[in-house]
Design an enzyme around this catalytic site. Structure first.
Site, PDB file in Angstrom:
ATOM      1  N   SER A  36      -4.647 -21.912   1.861  1.00  0.00           N
ATOM      2  CA  SER A  36      -4.401 -20.522   1.441  1.00  0.00           C
ATOM      3  C   SER A  36      -3.698 -20.334   0.070  1.00  0.00           C
ATOM      4  O   SER A  36      -3.882 -19.358  -0.511  1.00  0.00           O
ATOM      5  CB  SER A  36      -3.715 -19.922   2.544  1.00  0.00           C
ATOM      6  OG  SER A  36      -4.331 -20.036   3.732  1.00  0.00           O
ATOM      7  N   ASP A 150      -7.498 -11.600   1.893  1.00  0.00           N
ATOM      8  CA  ASP A 150      -8.699 -10.834   2.303  1.00  0.00           C
ATOM      9  C   ASP A 150      -8.713 -10.343   3.783  1.00  0.00           C
ATOM     10  O   ASP A 150      -8.958  -9.439   4.233  1.00  0.00           O
ATOM     11  CB  ASP A 150     -10.010 -11.404   1.896  1.00  0.00           C
ATOM     12  CG  ASP A 150      -9.853 -12.966   2.481  1.00  0.00           C
ATOM     13  OD1 ASP A 150      -9.092 -13.633   2.840  1.00  0.00           O
ATOM     14  OD2 ASP A 150     -10.998 -13.449   1.991  1.00  0.00           O
ATOM     15  N   GLU A 359       3.132   6.055  10.393  1.00  0.00           N
ATOM     16  CA  GLU A 359       4.688   5.677  10.650  1.00  0.00           C
ATOM     17  C   GLU A 359       4.908   4.558  10.268  1.00  0.00           C
ATOM     18  O   GLU A 359       5.813   3.840   9.825  1.00  0.00           O
ATOM     19  CB  GLU A 359       4.661   5.536  12.183  1.00  0.00           C
ATOM     20  CG  GLU A 359       4.630   6.860  12.693  1.00  0.00           C
ATOM     21  CD  GLU A 359       3.387   7.731  13.113  1.00  0.00           C
ATOM     22  OE1 GLU A 359       2.405   6.846  12.895  1.00  0.00           O
ATOM     23  OE2 GLU A 359       3.070   8.728  13.566  1.00  0.00           O
TER      24      GLU A 359
END
Lengths: 613, 613
Positions: A36, A150, A359
């Protein structure tokens, strides 16, 4: 040790260095997310080389850009960047994920170049919105860069952020989306369909740029385009390959969150270890942000004997705090008339942020604003704060100073029914790391505690009540955190009642009845639910041998549990009873609700009698 | 009492009746949301007249369409509809919001025509996604209609729903968005810009129709267009006026959630009280959904003495449950390889729902699927379940039967760091109404408890561990809810240790040491954290006078508090110590983490010695 001089031509080389270091650090640690990291390495190489404006020797310098790894698992890439800019050395890089190292599995502000903890996906961009807003409010030229995965685009919180950022016109915000096609378990929903991302994000009012995330020139142009934007946030949608540069890992499933199988071979394939140092552009010229000039605090005064809602005490107190301190900001979840932040909004419209019914974004914006030196208060119904639980959890890891206010706590709200009742909020807020939980019973106390929160570190929570309650404290009374008020008491008390908020007035009524019946009562207002005034509660338990707690909350995780934790096993021979909301309320008036839940004065008298029997 | 015969020409008249009844019910209650009802009255009149297929005498009839009021505060409109179809009478309508009435401030399934509780905005549509999916999986022709507010479109959960519904191709789902321009405190972000909503929702793959929400013919055409859709969900974006039909209220700020100021006058202005009855179309022809044929359960067997992770016990147990019961569905938040739902996904791909990284939608889909007769299990990291806290809270109000699994609980996950550690999940799940909380310590126990959950009503939670732990129970051992296992014990025990999950094996090691040192120990595996085996724990406290709890969780709201609640004040002269995670962990190995948090065997021995001193 070379220096990357020619920006574009050096980018590919720098990208490889970042990959190599991500691979090496993960291999040494025996865990981590190298693949990653490798997909985003060229993007970050481009950012470091001419676009990020940052003084790594002085990470708190106000003009510094901000970089958030929303995909926090790509931490090896972040740490490789820190080595490339000379902020950390080889040895420190190799401490990745070890006991005591500040190079954690997911970045946290234990590292001075990290402003907020990430690792729960979908949080970095909403926090970046708060940072970008905070920078703009501070008049800072800093830009906020957020590296997104993604996969995390599926989180609704990302869309709250996309909507908010364009609505706020945050031209100083750039999301760099690393579209590497593969999530943790398999392909993402859109795989390499960057057009799908661009269409959706573009529809949300962002400037979007689709690029090949491994082409240095395209990356550089896209980053420059983001810098050129003034009125709109920019999303760079970059098509990349997970594990890029190593054939055994590139675009392969099953390698998420694992060191590469043959790291030494991978390093060779990537061209070997490098030690180039990047010269990062200095911060854009700016004045240091000036702390606003504070004025003496003039809290409101509610006359003893009238009735007033604690939410009104909070609202008036908040206005006073705003008057006193120009760095105080207030965030609303489109319920400001109910929470009573509306008064602040009217008085200080430029320091009021309407987050609409979002929120998660509200709490995230508060976290981001805090990193920019602001003092945020965020308020909604206590019940709806559960929506942002994960953001509060992560804010605790970030060490954010947040002031959270939950109104409409408990069954006493009345006819709106259980969906609107905060009945689990004390459990949620008490369980947060280093949190402070305050629960006023009258309006003057609420105003005081509101002001106290401004100076508290960490996450503090104020629980307010919709219904009006008797004002029992003078406006000059003090309410320190960790304290309590003994409202009734003598050395001969036979039972101690511990209450907070709405149950204090019910307990006062009950105590009156009990005293009339010849039972001397100790009554403690435990407005500081966490930290609890353990000494006073223990003494009361020791003096009376009987402790009755009453709370407008579920029986788990609230005031009763706090008292048990303080007393049980520390004071011999104490009997306990805990009154709390066990059933599922329906619609009814406030008094009917308190009676139905068994937490009104009559129920307290009854429980006390049983405990005394 | 007339009958509305001519559909289109009667729609305006029916809309007025619904308004009048919403105004009257709110006026009688003295609270409620008439203006939010009035804006959507024509839309619901249109739906009732020819498009909703429903047998109000048999709300559980399988072919019935489903109607969800995502804007739950418009409950007076829903109740007015129920009167118009003859499901409730005038007297019941006038019980709105009164003590004991099932016509609550926000709808709940106490009413047989309501499938799920709403009132926390942004939840009805994500739940509708689950309903529509459930209907499709059941082969039902039912359509799902969701009335949405414009304000709630700001919630990220709505965008998780928009993304999921189009991805799943839910042509049987229709969102009717009541764009009345005004939120609670003021104008919404987009006011009457229906094109902005349509563009965004359209970009998310929905069929969108913009209409005047007070034009009966346009409403009718749009609803027909939704019914004609097969492959895509439809959003009807309807421009409406809040308080429509009453000049004093129409499009006026400051009237949200309040009865109209002069209700009698308003009723006159709306044309007076009517009592028309609508004939609703019957359910579309369908076979009753058949409960799948169950097979005997064949749970996996892990040999005693090996080590195995409880997440693997869960994963294998889940496969066995899936084999045994074809109505079991599994939902994943894109971490199936970690939670170990991946095995089920492979074995039963048609009963596995990939929700991607969207935990709110995952829980909402489970709630929706439950209403359609399915048995959903939903799993992600325990830490990330906090993302869906509000959905779990509302699911409890709905009375949903959900099986929730949180993996990677506690510091023992190791190097990934605090963002990935579930440390507050026990507090969150225990505080939920009528929840069951299970926490296995070995793989066989995990498999058994996984199977047990299939038959439990309400919300049950299984907490699993990443690390491998010793298998200590035979595969034929039974683990009833509310039970416990006493692993060590004699009448002479001097201390009782209560543990669960990962701390059981640590406690076993500690007990061995203590016994060697001449201290007889009672060791209880409290795998059923809620309900706790209070009798056994109390007896242990009475027998030993010293209770030590150990948990891989924050000190608030977990096992220790459950034990205190069961024992304190009920057994005289007991000393307590609670071991839990007080600090903020960093990255380190599992054993290092347990040691650093003070919950490993050595810490347990030390705490026991102090308690004995």
């Amino acid at each position: 040790m070379g220096v990357v001089d020619d920006r574009i031509s050096g980018l590919a080389e720098l990208g490889q260095q970042l990959r190599v270091d991500a691979v090496r650090a993960s291999a040494r640690a025996g865990s981590g997310h190298p693949t990653s990291s490798m997909s985003a390495a060229d993007l970050m190489a481009g950012l470091l080389s001419g676009h990020l404006h940052y003084d790594f020797e002085h990470p708190q310098r106000p003009g510094n850009d901000r970089l958030v790894f929303s995909k926090g698992h790509a931490s090896p890439l972040l740490y490789a960047m820190l080595r490339a800019v000379g902020a950390i050395d080889e040895e420190r890089l190799m401490s990745y994920r070890r006991l005591g190292s500040d190079l954690e599995g997911h970045p946290t502000p234990r590292l001075p170049w990290v402003d907020v903890a990430t690792g729960s996906l979908g949080q970095g961009l909403p926090i970046g919105v708060g940072m970008a807003l905070g920078a703009r409010l501070s008049g800072s030229p800093a830009r906020v860069w957020v590296l997104c995965g993604d996969g995390e685009i599926a989180e609704g919180s990302m869309w709250e952020a996309f909507a908010s950022a364009s609505d706020l016109g945050l031209g100083n915000l750039c999301a760099i989306v690393d579209v590497n096609r593969l999530g943790q378990t398999g392909p993402t929903r859109f795989e390499w369909d960057t057009a799908a991302y661009a269409a959706r994000i573009g529809c949300f009012g962002w400037h979007t740029v689709e690029i090949d995330g491994h082409d240095p020139a395209e990356i550089d142009r896209a980053l420059a385009a983001a810098e050129a934007e003034q009125g709109r946030p920019t999303a760079i949608i970059a098509r990349t390959r997970k594990g890029k540069g190593v054939a055994a890992a590139e675009d392969k499933e099953g390698l998420h969150g694992k060191p590469l199988p043959e790291p030494e071979k991978a390093v060779v394939e990537l061209g070997g270890v490098r030690s180039a140092t990047v010269r990062v552009s200095p911060p854009r010229p700016s004045e240091p942000r000036r702390r606003g000039e504070t004025m003496p605090l003039a809290l409101p005064a509610f006359p003893v004997g009238i009735t007033a809602a604690t939410r009104d005490g909070f609202g008036k107190g908040l206005e006073a705090v705003g008057e006193s301190d120009p760095d105080v900001l207030v965030l609303d979840g489109e319920v400001g008339d109910s929470t009573r932040t509306a008064g602040f909004a009217k008085a200080f419209p430029n320091r009021f942020v309407e987050c609409y019914i979002a929120e998660q974004q509200m709490i995230a914006a508060a976290v981001g604003l805090h990193t920019q030196g602001w003092i945020p208060y965020a308020a909604t119904f206590a019940a709806f704060l559960t929506r942002a639980h994960d953001f509060l959890r992560m804010a605790a890891i970030s060490g954010s100073d947040l002031r959270i206010v939950g109104s409409h706590a408990g069954v006493s709200i009345g006819r709106d029914g259980p969906s609107q009742m905060g009945l689990e909020d004390l459990a949620m807020m008490r369980a947060l790391w280093r949190s402070v939980v305050l629960y006023p019973c009258d309006a003057n106390q609420a105003a005081h505690l509101t002001a106290t929160m401004a100076d508290l570190p960490g996450i503090s929570y104020l629980r307010t009540t919709r219904a009006e309650t008797p004002v029992i404290y003078r406006e000059d009374e003090l309410f320190p955190v960790g304290g309590s008020k003994t409202l009734l008491g003598s050395p001969h008390d036979r039972i101690a009642i511990v209450a907070a908020g709405i149950t204090v007035s019910e307990s006062l009524k009950a105590a009156e009845q009990l005293v009339q019946d010849g039972v001397p009562v100790r009554l403690i207002d435990a407005y500081s639910v966490k930290p609890l005034d353990a000494a006073v509660v223990r003494q009361a338990a020791a003096d009376t041998g009987r402790v009755l707690t009453v709370e407008d909350h579920r029986p788990v995780g609230g005031l009763g549990d706090a008292v048990l934790d303080a007393v049980a096993g520390r004071v011999p021979d104490v009997r306990f009873a805990k009154l709390a909301v066990h059933g599922m309320p329906g619609s009814a008036g406030p008094a009917e609700q308190l009676a139905a839940a068994g937490i009104d004065a009559a129920a307290i008298v009854h429980a006390a009698q049983r405990l005394l029997a």
